[in-house]
Design an enzyme around this catalytic site. Structure first.
Site, PDB file in Angstrom:
ATOM      1  N   GLN A  77     -10.745 -42.777  20.800  1.00 35.67           N
ATOM      2  CA  GLN A  77     -11.595 -41.785  20.143  1.00 35.67           C
ATOM      3  C   GLN A  77     -12.583 -41.199  21.135  1.00 35.67           C
ATOM      4  OE1 GLN A  77     -11.347 -40.516  16.949  1.00 35.67           O
ATOM      5  NE2 GLN A  77     -12.707 -39.091  17.960  1.00 35.67           N
TER       6      GLN A  77
ATOM      7  N   HIS B 153     -11.786 -38.093  23.120  1.00 38.84           N
ATOM      8  CA  HIS B 153     -11.653 -36.796  22.429  1.00 38.84           C
ATOM      9  C   HIS B 153     -12.631 -35.772  22.966  1.00 38.84           C
ATOM     10  CE1 HIS B 153      -8.826 -35.978  19.292  1.00 38.84           C
ATOM     11  NE2 HIS B 153      -8.853 -37.222  18.899  1.00 38.84           N
TER      12      HIS B 153
ATOM     13  N   GLU C  11     -15.300 -40.577   9.855  1.00 36.84           N
ATOM     14  CA  GLU C  11     -14.063 -39.797   9.767  1.00 36.84           C
ATOM     15  C   GLU C  11     -12.869 -40.760   9.764  1.00 36.84           C
ATOM     16  OE1 GLU C  11     -13.251 -37.610  13.286  1.00 36.84           O
ATOM     17  OE2 GLU C  11     -11.746 -36.318  12.356  1.00 36.84           O
ATOM     18  N   HIS C  12     -12.843 -41.656  10.756  1.00 37.56           N
ATOM     19  CA  HIS C  12     -11.784 -42.667  10.835  1.00 37.56           C
ATOM     20  C   HIS C  12     -12.418 -44.045  10.728  1.00 37.56           C
ATOM     21  CE1 HIS C  12     -10.404 -39.288  13.463  1.00 37.56           C
ATOM     22  NE2 HIS C  12      -9.312 -39.415  12.739  1.00 37.56           N
TER      23      HIS C  12
ATOM     24  N   ASP D 211      -3.132 -40.030  13.680  1.00 40.33           N
ATOM     25  CA  ASP D 211      -3.410 -38.769  14.368  1.00 40.33           C
ATOM     26  C   ASP D 211      -2.142 -37.934  14.521  1.00 40.33           C
ATOM     27  OD1 ASP D 211      -6.069 -39.252  14.690  1.00 40.33           O
ATOM     28  OD2 ASP D 211      -5.915 -39.992  16.746  1.00 40.33           O
TER      29      ASP D 211
ATOM     30  N   HIS E 271     -21.063 -13.786 -28.350  1.00 41.75           N
ATOM     31  CA  HIS E 271     -20.079 -14.855 -28.259  1.00 41.75           C
ATOM     32  C   HIS E 271     -19.658 -15.308 -29.658  1.00 41.75           C
ATOM     33  CE1 HIS E 271     -21.232 -14.901 -24.097  1.00 41.75           C
ATOM     34  NE2 HIS E 271     -20.456 -15.918 -23.812  1.00 41.75           N
TER      35      HIS E 271
END
Lengths: 426, 426
Positions: free
Chosen positions: B256, B259, B323-324, B357, B416
């Protein structure tokens, strides 16, 4: 009165589908100031803005639970029954939106799963003002409860006496919402987005509101707080054929027009007869409407359009993407299969928007302003998020390892490959 | 290197969960200018910005279909097989997300239905640059196709020779996407949001990107174009117990970290031994990473946290909303049941993030920056909206009419009520 268009050229549709717009002056700077102020000063800012905008000096922000419970004594039994019926229908329909986990073994040893999990903290905004929109309490509270949100709070502005309308308190009470705060406008949105000493911070904010509320929701969304959907003035599009009852059509158009002077109502028909009949029905029905001035302003921005066939009417409607679509034709059911863009569709002569606005079971929090092209109305989904899970066995990693390694290498991510290879080795 | 925290007090968690931030200077004014320019000058602006930012003078914006088809000849067979495997898994998992209409008769004569309808026009953004992110083509294209979007277009920046990487073209081709435009950055987002002479306008924009792309997506969202979700730097949180293999854990953290220098990686564990083992594994593994400089910067913003038990680790993780989330413990499966906030969860020692991924089947477009508290990752749902329908019979309107009339009157909406009463009379 509504203007009439006869067989407009297809090239003009995009332009015709553009909404008239609210025409209000920019609310940006004022709302930005309120957000900043609430973020910094918390409750103090809430008291201040309530004094400024709701003309009342509050002693406390939270509605005492006693007051919520006691609201029940102020509602007459007939109304309680009506609310109970609406509640039951809305709950029955929304309950069908709960779903089971999807589990797929994509390859031997690779099990993937998707699970719906409630958003922990949801904030509901209910406008106050002249009319207590207690129906919105049901429309937001019921799906929130069904989703299983752990904390559901509600903000609504107090009246000049500092009270919240008993109908709002009562519907909240039977829905199971007991954390209610007296705060309105942009300051209420800010309180829920940032939290104050009294009002807890939430992760997603729901509910209708004026342009200050709408602008505040947009602004906190840009800061990472989720919102239900972007908002614009309410609207209806009616498709009617020559068999339609002009009295029904006129009443449907007017019921939407009375919502606000910025509402737009549109009639599409293949029948010149319907256009003239509806026109005279509107003239007649509007006279005894309490909100006729509002309705007249909305009608001035509205259209009746003659088109060659019901099918072309549906095409136009899909381009317009109305919040509410009423199909009042003989073949309404078949036509409705071709609807691509709409918030909620009312099929056949007895299906008026009012039914869905209050009690049939569907949600009335819907995408306006053409947003139905890419947004859904509020549902149980709106109060949940979906988490994926995966579990790989040794066999799974052997099956997929070489694939991942190759793809990761091609994306120049050797570390990703390594996470696989250390496992393949062992 | 990662800093280590020993039993941090619960009061400090909120602060610890705050992401380090990108630290970049404001991109707002630059992006606003690009959006305005593309809106006004269309293709001409796209050519100009491609010259400026991608250093190439394009002759045409659209990738010729021939070029897309011919990309196949440039991909070696082993890679084709790998992509085919990933494609199959992703499709199998996402197919399970398609759902049937829910139909409920809420009362006799009132039939309510909810139907999923594809968003007609979807735009996918695929970053270019040094690494061709062809896996994102699969992750966005497959659910878009399954949803049944009528028009799916893709924008991706060209390389300095004016070409798009064959891996991107090939994955698009096998996914069934043939409308590909050479445009990157904020200008690509603008083109898809407003449309140009060449690039068609879409209703929803998907895909990862740098901070210009992210800012452009946020800005067009405020104008009513839907986007997949707000974005931030990628991140992983690993929960490991004393039985975990430190080599696996280190490789997962590093995969990670490579990245981007703004990524954050977090290790939670109850074991001091694991902290020291992972620390030395990282030191060793990082040495032969091609992207070690990037990874080192990410690690400097990252944390290893000693907590009293795996259960407390899950509590912290739910507050962080990663996220993960990788759960590398003996009781991973049971622990995973308590996950409330996360994008995607990897359960057990063989379940590394790399698998998800690329190829296990789950989507890799996930909420970062704590957005998992209120947002879901991309799925087939992301490419659809749900429309409700209702059909009332004469019996239905008799059953519900009095309820609606009473509630509408209480909300001061007589119009209405009238829409109901004209029907009740007939």
């Amino acid at each position: 009165m509504m203007r009439t268009l006869i067989y407009p050229r297809k090239e003009s549709w995009t332009c015709l589908c553009r909404r008239p717009g609210t025409g209000g002056k920019s609310t940006g700077p004022a709302v930005k100031r309120i957000l900043k102020d609430v973020r910094r000063s918390g409750d103090e800012a809430l008291f201040k803005y309530t004094r400024m905008y709701d003309s009342v000096e509050l002693k406390e922000l939270k509605v005492p639970e006693k007051e919520i419970i006691e609201s029940s004594s102020k509602i007459f039994p007939e109304m309680k029954n009506a609310i109970a019926t609406a509640f039951g229908n809305i709950k029955r329909f929304h309950r069908s939106q709960l779903n089971e986990d999807e589990i797929v073994e994509t390859m031997p040893g690779i099990k993937c799963r998707r699970k719906s999990v409630p958003i922990e903290k949801a904030g509901l905004y209910i406008p106050g003002g002249s009319a207590p929109l207690f129906s919105s309490v049901l429309m937001l509270g019921i799906p929130a409860k069904l989703a299983g949100c752990r904390q559901i709070i509600m903000c609504t502005p107090p009246d000049p006496q500092g009270n919240v309308n008993p109908l709002i308190l009562y519907t909240a009470y039977i829905t199971g919402i007991t954390e209610i705060y007296k705060a309105g406008g942009a300051q209420a949105v800010a309180a829920m987005a940032y939290g104050t000493e009294t009002v807890p911070q939430v992760y997603k904010i729901f509910g209708p509101g004026n342009r200050y509320v709408t602008m505040a929701k947009e602004m906190v969304q840009a800061e990472g707080v989720a919102i239900d959907m972007p908002a614009g003035p309410s609207e209806v599009l009616v498709i009617a054929d020559e068999h339609a009852d002009a009295e029904f059509v006129a009443a449907d158009l007017l019921s939407q027009a009375e919502h606000g002077s910025d509402s737009q109502v549109v009639l599409l028909t293949e029948s010149r007869k319907i256009i003239s009949e509806v026109r005279s029905e509107i003239k007649q029905q509007i006279t005894d409407m309490p909100r006729k001035d509002i309705a007249a302003k909305a009608l001035a921005k509205s259209m009746m359009i003659l088109l060659p066939s019901p099918e072309v009417c549906i095409d136009f409607s899909n381009e317009y993407a109305p919040e509410h679509l009423i199909i009042n034709t003989e073949n309404a059911s078949e036509l409705s299969a071709n609807v691509i863009n709409a918030g909620s569709v009312f099929v056949g002569k007895y299906s008026c928007e009012s039914a869905g606005d209050y009690a049939s079971g569907t949600n009335h929090t819907l995408p306006t302003n053409g947003y139905a092209k890419c947004y859904s109305g509020v549902s149980v989904d709106s109060f949940m998020k979906k988490i994926t899970f995966q579990e790989l066995t040794a066999e799974g990693i052997r099956n997929i390892g070489p694939v991942v390694a190759l793809m990761a290498e091609a994306e120049s991510l050797k570390g990703h490959k390594k996470a696989i290879s250390v496992r393949l080795v062992k």
